[in-house]
Design an enzyme around this catalytic site. Structure first.
Site, mmCIF file in Angstrom:
data_model
loop_
_atom_site.group_PDB
_atom_site.id
_atom_site.type_symbol
_atom_site.label_atom_id
_atom_site.label_comp_id
_atom_site.label_asym_id
_atom_site.label_seq_id
_atom_site.Cartn_x
_atom_site.Cartn_y
_atom_site.Cartn_z
ATOM 1 N N SER A 1 0.962 -1.300 -0.027
ATOM 2 C CA SER A 1 0.136 -0.094 -0.030
ATOM 3 C C SER A 1 0.784 1.269 -0.130
ATOM 4 C CB SER A 1 -1.229 0.071 1.194
ATOM 5 O OG SER A 1 -1.595 1.124 1.292
ATOM 6 N N TYR B 1 -1.616 -0.697 10.336
ATOM 7 C CA TYR B 1 -1.557 -1.035 8.847
ATOM 8 C C TYR B 1 -0.309 -0.479 8.024
ATOM 9 C CZ TYR B 1 -3.345 -1.845 3.885
ATOM 10 O OH TYR B 1 -3.386 -2.475 2.807
#
Length: 237
Positions: free
Chosen positions: A147, A160
């Site tokens: 990501s 995350y």
């Protein structure tokens, strides 16, 4: 699509998080390209639906329903692949967990541990168990889904972001270790994609304004092909 232009014909591929979103789209595309897909996810019903979709396009799959944080199950997966195929051609580490978007100091310890376990440690365990099988392939390929927050800090994404940063370093370290072998390892950042995790992260966003998982599968095929020479790269879509 005829056999001669199936770009992954005869390859064996593990895809995690294969029951929905990007994982499902990649698994189906790989099957269309001739790979035998070992589809891993927690939800048996969704895996069975994927199996039906793969059969409908003339492909083949083996379903592996288990929780990616069941590390002994990952070891058993490696043993089963060795027993049947003696090698693995493609690993796609896609399964992921967002966790709560909150100030870092507010993150619950158990949730922090869970996010790191799913997004980072599970992928290391996959490499640990499947590395010998990737080496047995004539062109082993490992692909991990990352990501933007793995390399660009963003407030409130805490666990995350940290997990994806660790994943990127893990993959690039493995890529360097494999430089003199036939194994190649790369990362894909899919960007804004129409997935359940995206809806969870951006609840006010119109899903139709972001690309579909099916539209990004070409990059996964390119990195999985035996002719791919990229290693340690991060592909931004």
């Amino acid at each position: 699509m005829t056999t001669q232009n199936k770009r992954l014909d005869g390859r064996v591929a593990v895809v995690t998080g294969a029951s929905r979103g990007i994982g499902r789209a990649v698994a189906l595309r790989y099957a269309q390209e001739g790979a035998h897909v070992i589809a891993c996810a927690r939800t048996t019903g969704a895996l069975e639906e994927l199996d039906d979709a793969i059969a409908a396009v003339g492909g083949s799959a083996t379903l592996a329903p288990f929780d990616i944080t069941d590390f002994p199950a990952i070891d058993r997966l490696g043993e089963a692949i060795h027993g049947r195929w003696k090698k693995l051609d493609i690993l796609v580490g896609n399964a992921g967990m967002l966790g709560t978007l909150t100030p870092m100091g507010h993150m619950k310890p158990d949730e922090w541990d869970d996010v790191l376990k799913v997004n980072l440690t599970a992928n290391w365990r996959l490499l640990r168990s499947l590395d010998p099988l990737l080496r047995q392939s004539d062109a082993g390929r490992a692909i991990f889904v990352t990501s933007t927050v793995g390399h660009q800090p963003r407030a409130f994404w805490s666990a995350y972001a940290v997990s994806k940063a660790g994943l990127e370093m893990m993959a690039r370290t493995y890529a360097q270790e494999m430089e003199k072998s036939t194994v190649r390892t790369n990362l894909i950042n899919p960007g804004a994609t129409r997935t359940t995790m995206r809806i969870e992260a951006m609840p006010g966003e119109d899903p139709k304004t972001v690309k579909s998982p099916e539209s990004i599968t070409e990059a996964f095929v390119e990195l999985a092909e035996p002719t791919c020479t990229r290693n340690g790269d991060l592909i931004e879509l």
